[in-house]
Design a protein around this motif. Sequence first.
Motif, PDB file in Angstrom:
ATOM      1  N   ALA A  59       0.839  -1.205   0.000  1.00 30.28           N
ATOM      2  CA  ALA A  59       0.000   0.000   0.000  1.00 30.28           C
ATOM      3  C   ALA A  59       0.874   1.255   0.000  1.00 30.28           C
ATOM      4  N   TYR A  60       0.260   2.385  -0.428  1.00 31.36           N
ATOM      5  CA  TYR A  60       0.973   3.649  -0.489  1.00 31.36           C
ATOM      6  C   TYR A  60       1.398   4.132   0.898  1.00 31.36           C
ATOM      7  N   ASP A  61       0.603   3.798   1.912  1.00 36.60           N
ATOM      8  CA  ASP A  61       0.935   4.281   3.250  1.00 36.60           C
ATOM      9  C   ASP A  61       1.897   3.346   3.983  1.00 36.60           C
ATOM     10  N   ALA A  62       2.424   2.336   3.301  1.00 36.32           N
ATOM     11  CA  ALA A  62       3.379   1.418   3.943  1.00 36.32           C
ATOM     12  C   ALA A  62       4.725   2.121   4.122  1.00 36.32           C
ATOM     13  N   ASP A  63       5.478   1.640   5.091  1.00 35.98           N
ATOM     14  CA  ASP A  63       6.810   2.186   5.360  1.00 35.98           C
ATOM     15  C   ASP A  63       7.772   1.698   4.256  1.00 35.98           C
ATOM     16  N   VAL A  64       8.138   2.597   3.358  1.00 35.62           N
ATOM     17  CA  VAL A  64       8.973   2.211   2.212  1.00 35.62           C
ATOM     18  C   VAL A  64      10.323   1.676   2.668  1.00 35.62           C
ATOM     19  N   VAL A  65      10.944   2.381   3.597  1.00 38.23           N
ATOM     20  CA  VAL A  65      12.257   1.955   4.087  1.00 38.23           C
ATOM     21  C   VAL A  65      12.152   0.614   4.803  1.00 38.23           C
ATOM     22  N   GLY A  66      11.097   0.448   5.592  1.00 37.13           N
ATOM     23  CA  GLY A  66      10.924  -0.807   6.315  1.00 37.13           C
ATOM     24  C   GLY A  66      10.684  -1.975   5.379  1.00 37.13           C
ATOM     25  N   VAL A  67       9.881  -1.753   4.316  1.00 35.66           N
ATOM     26  CA  VAL A  67       9.628  -2.835   3.353  1.00 35.66           C
ATOM     27  C   VAL A  67      10.920  -3.206   2.626  1.00 35.66           C
ATOM     28  N   ARG A  68      11.699  -2.214   2.265  1.00 32.72           N
ATOM     29  CA  ARG A  68      12.957  -2.495   1.573  1.00 32.72           C
ATOM     30  C   ARG A  68      13.917  -3.285   2.473  1.00 32.72           C
ATOM     31  N   VAL A  69      14.020  -2.882   3.740  1.00 33.60           N
ATOM     32  CA  VAL A  69      14.887  -3.603   4.674  1.00 33.60           C
ATOM     33  C   VAL A  69      14.405  -5.036   4.847  1.00 33.60           C
ATOM     34  N   LEU A  70      13.083  -5.219   4.913  1.00 37.63           N
ATOM     35  CA  LEU A  70      12.516  -6.562   5.058  1.00 37.63           C
ATOM     36  C   LEU A  70      12.868  -7.441   3.857  1.00 37.63           C
ATOM     37  N   LEU A  71      12.716  -6.890   2.647  1.00 43.30           N
ATOM     38  CA  LEU A  71      13.031  -7.661   1.438  1.00 43.30           C
ATOM     39  C   LEU A  71      14.527  -7.955   1.347  1.00 43.30           C
ATOM     40  N   GLU A  72      15.361  -7.024   1.780  1.00 44.16           N
ATOM     41  CA  GLU A  72      16.799  -7.287   1.786  1.00 44.16           C
ATOM     42  C   GLU A  72      17.147  -8.400   2.763  1.00 44.16           C
ATOM     43  N   HIS A  73      16.426  -8.442   3.881  1.00 41.67           N
ATOM     44  CA  HIS A  73      16.646  -9.525   4.840  1.00 41.67           C
ATOM     45  C   HIS A  73      16.252 -10.867   4.220  1.00 41.67           C
ATOM     46  N   VAL A  74      15.139 -10.889   3.460  1.00 37.42           N
ATOM     47  CA  VAL A  74      14.729 -12.123   2.769  1.00 37.42           C
ATOM     48  C   VAL A  74      15.788 -12.541   1.759  1.00 37.42           C
ATOM     49  N   ALA A  75      16.361 -11.563   1.031  1.00 40.46           N
ATOM     50  CA  ALA A  75      17.402 -11.869   0.048  1.00 40.46           C
ATOM     51  C   ALA A  75      18.632 -12.463   0.725  1.00 40.46           C
ATOM     52  N   GLU A  76      18.998 -11.951   1.887  1.00 41.39           N
ATOM     53  CA  GLU A  76      20.151 -12.474   2.608  1.00 41.39           C
ATOM     54  C   GLU A  76      19.879 -13.890   3.098  1.00 41.39           C
ATOM     55  N   GLU A  77      18.653 -14.140   3.564  1.00 42.04           N
ATOM     56  CA  GLU A  77      18.311 -15.497   4.011  1.00 42.04           C
ATOM     57  C   GLU A  77      18.357 -16.489   2.852  1.00 42.04           C
ATOM     58  N   LEU A  78      17.874 -16.040   1.677  1.00 41.26           N
ATOM     59  CA  LEU A  78      17.895 -16.906   0.496  1.00 41.26           C
ATOM     60  C   LEU A  78      19.334 -17.217   0.092  1.00 41.26           C
ATOM     61  N   TRP A  79      20.200 -16.215   0.179  1.00 44.20           N
ATOM     62  CA  TRP A  79      21.605 -16.398  -0.158  1.00 44.20           C
ATOM     63  C   TRP A  79      22.318 -17.270   0.861  1.00 44.20           C
TER      64      TRP A  79
END
Length: 318
Positions: free
Chosen positions: A231-251
Motif C-alpha cells: 500500500a501507499y501508506d506502507a513504510d517504504v524503508v521498512g519494506v525495503r529492509v525486510l526484502l533485503e533480509h529475505v534476500a540475505e536469508e535466500l543467499w
Amino acid sequence: MSTVLPDFDRVTTQMAGACKDDPICSSLAGMLNNAWWAPLVGSAIVIVLILVLGFVIRNLVHRIITKVVNRAATSGSITSKFRKGVATDGIDALLHERRKQRAETMGSVLKHVASIVVLGTTVLTVLDRLTIPIAPLLTSVGILGVAIGFGAQELVKDFIAGMFMLLEDQYGVGDVIDAGAAVGTVEAVTLRVTRLRDVDGRVWYVRNGTITRVGNESQGWSRAYMDVPVAYDADVVGVRVLLEHVAEELWADSELRESKIVEQPQVFGVEQLSDSSLVFRITAKTLPSAQAEVSRELRLRVKTALDAADIPMVSTTP
C-alpha cells in the motif's frame, strides 16, 4: 559381332593412348614387355590404385575431422570460476555439453560432405581413365542439382538455418525457448527440425527454416524475480529492509546456493507506481532453467516475512 569388335578396338586404342601419356601406366606396360594387352592391364592397375587412394584419402579426412571435433568438444576445459564465493561448475558443465553436441553435429555434416567430394572425384577420375566422356555427365548432374534445388528449397532452407543455429549456439537441448510457433523445452536438435515439449506435455516439431526469432530463457544463466505490491501508506524503508533480509536469508541457504543460485539476490527498490500500490522488485540470478523453482521459494519467503511483519500485499488487478 562386327559392331562390337570395332568398338572394343577403339576403346583399346584409346586406353593404350591414355596409358602412354601416364608415366605409371607406361612403366607398368614396359614391365609387361609392351604386349598388346599390357596397356589394358596397366590401366586396370592404375584404376585400382585410384580407387584405393580415394578410400584412403576419405578415411584420412574422416580421422582428421574426428580429431578436430574431439578437440573442439573438449577444448576450453571446464574451469571452476568463482563469482562472489559461488562455483559455477553447473553452468560450465552445461556449456561443455552444448559445445560437444554442436561439434559432433558439425563433424557429421563435414564427414558427409568430404565423402561426397572425395568419392565423387574418384569416380570421375576412373571414368576418365576408362575413356568415358564425363562432360555430359557433369552437365546432367548440374541440371539435376538445379532441379532438385528448386524442388527442395524449403529443405535446403531448413538445413542452412540449422547449420547457422548450431554454429552460433542459439539454443541447445534442455533450453527453454520461445520459437514463435511454440514455447517449451528443447528435447532434440537436428539440422532440419527442433523438437520442443511445452508445459502441457505437448511435443512440437518446428522446422528450423521457419524460425525467424528465438527467445532463449536459459542460456548461460536465468533470473528469478518477484514483484511485491504494498500500500501507499506502507513504510517504504521498512519494506525495503525486510526484502533485503529475505534476500540475505535466500543467499545463506546452502542448498540453494550450491545448486541453483549463482549470485546474491538483489532488491531493486520501488520498481513502479500503480494507482493503488507501490511495487518493489527482488531478483536472483540462477542456473539455467532453475528460475521457476527459485521463484517459488522466493514467493514463499516474501509472503511469510510480510505476514510476520503485518504488511499486507495489495492487489494490482483493477
